[in-house]
Write a protein that holds these residues in place. Structure first.
Motif, short mmCIF file in Angstrom:
data_model
loop_
_atom_site.label_atom_id
_atom_site.label_comp_id
_atom_site.label_asym_id
_atom_site.label_seq_id
_atom_site.Cartn_x
_atom_site.Cartn_y
_atom_site.Cartn_z
N MET A 112 0.83 -1.19 0.00
CA MET A 112 0.00 0.00 0.00
C MET A 112 0.87 1.26 0.00
SD MET A 112 -2.87 1.14 2.82
CE MET A 112 -3.81 -0.37 2.71
N ALA A 113 1.92 1.25 0.80
CA ALA A 113 2.80 2.43 0.91
C ALA A 113 3.44 2.76 -0.43
CB ALA A 113 3.86 2.21 1.98
N ARG A 114 3.91 1.76 -1.16
CA ARG A 114 4.57 2.07 -2.45
C ARG A 114 3.55 2.54 -3.49
NH1 ARG A 114 4.32 -2.45 -6.00
NH2 ARG A 114 4.03 -4.42 -4.86
N GLY A 115 2.34 1.98 -3.46
CA GLY A 115 1.30 2.45 -4.37
C GLY A 115 0.87 3.87 -4.05
N ILE A 116 0.71 4.17 -2.78
CA ILE A 116 0.29 5.50 -2.36
C ILE A 116 1.40 6.53 -2.62
CG2 ILE A 116 -0.37 6.91 -0.36
CD1 ILE A 116 -2.58 5.06 -1.62
N ALA A 117 2.66 6.10 -2.57
CA ALA A 117 3.76 7.01 -2.89
C ALA A 117 3.64 7.52 -4.33
CB ALA A 117 5.11 6.33 -2.67
N VAL A 118 3.24 6.64 -5.24
CA VAL A 118 3.02 7.06 -6.64
C VAL A 118 1.89 8.08 -6.68
CG1 VAL A 118 2.31 6.29 -8.94
CG2 VAL A 118 3.83 4.85 -7.57
N ILE A 119 0.81 7.80 -5.99
CA ILE A 119 -0.35 8.70 -6.01
C ILE A 119 0.00 10.04 -5.38
CG2 ILE A 119 -2.66 9.03 -5.04
CD1 ILE A 119 -3.14 6.09 -5.80
N ASP A 120 0.71 10.02 -4.27
CA ASP A 120 1.11 11.28 -3.64
C ASP A 120 1.93 12.15 -4.59
OD1 ASP A 120 -0.20 10.68 -1.29
OD2 ASP A 120 1.60 10.00 -0.24
N GLU A 121 2.82 11.53 -5.34
CA GLU A 121 3.62 12.29 -6.33
C GLU A 121 2.73 12.85 -7.43
OE1 GLU A 121 6.90 9.90 -7.70
OE2 GLU A 121 7.66 9.65 -5.65
#
Length: 181
Positions: A112-121
Motif C-alpha cells: 500500500m505504501a509504495r502504491g500511495i507514494a506514486v499517487i502522492d507524487e
C-alpha cells in the motif's frame, strides 16, 4: 483544486509472470478500455512495467498522443513467492492484518505504501487527470487506503480490466467503481 485518478487493473493476460502478454480477448478489452477512457480528459498515463499492464493502456495512450510512464512501484504485490494451498485464505487475512508478512513476500502495508507514494507524487503535479495502471492486489490495497471498507470481497469482485475513479477535492476523497467488464 480537483484532481482525478483513474486506477486501472490490466486486461486479461495469459499468466502472472512480468512478461505475460494479453490474451486475444485482452487485446479487445484494451481497445474497449481506450473507448471508455478516451473522453475523460486524461493528461498523463503511468503504468506498471509488467507487459500486461502496459499493453492494456497502450491503445488509449496512442489515441491520446501521450507516452506511457513506467513506474516500478506499480508492480503486483507478491503475497508469497512459493505456491500456497491456502493462498486465498492468507490473502483474505492480509486485508485485515496489514502487517501479515509471509516468508519472501510483501505485507499489505508495504505494498500500500509504495502504491500511495506514486499517487502522492501525482497529486503534487500540475496535471488534473491521470490514469494509473496496475494489478488487482495492489489496486485493492491502494483503494483500501482511501476507503477502509475495501477488502478481500472487493478484490474478489475485480474484473480484468477494471477501473475505479478516485477524486480529490480539498480534504475530501471520493472512490467510485466505473466499469464491470
Amino acid at each position: 483544486m480537483l484532481k482525478t485518478l483513474y486506477i486501472v487493473r490490466h486486461c486479461q493476460a495469459v499468466g502472472q509472470e512480468p512478461n505475460a502478454p494479453l490474451t486475444s480477448e485482452g487485446h479487445f478489452q484494451a481497445i474497449a478500455l481506450a473507448d471508455l477512457l478516451f473522453s475523460f480528459g486524461i493528461e498523463r498515463v503511468i503504468s506498471s512495467p509488467f507487459m500486461r499492464a502496459y499493453q492494456s493502456i497502450a491503445p488509449l495512450a496512442e489515441r491520446l498522443g501521450i507516452s506511457i510512464e513506467i513506474d516500478n512501484r506499480l508492480t503486483e504485490r507478491v503475497l508469497c513467492p512459493t505456491p500456497l494451498d491456502d493462498w486465498r485464505e492468507r490473502l483474505a487475512e492480509s486485508f485485515t492484518n496489514l502487517d501479515l508478512y509471509l516468508d519472501g513476500g510483501e505485507s499489505s502495508r508495504s505494498a500500500m505504501a509504495r502504491g500511495i507514494a506514486v499517487i502522492d507524487e501525482v497529486l503534487q503535479q500540475k496535471t488534473s487527470i491521470t490514469a494509473i495502471v496496475t494489478h488487482g492486489n495492489l489496486m485493492a490495497m491502494i483503494l483500501k487506503h482511501f476507503d477502509d471498507r475495501i477488502g478481500y470481497a472487493e478484490w474478489e469482485k475485480l474484473s480484468n480490466p477494471d477501473v475505479y475513479r478516485v477524486q480529490f477535492l480539498n480534504d475530501a476523497t471520493h472512490v467510485e467503481r466505473m466499469t464491470f467488464f
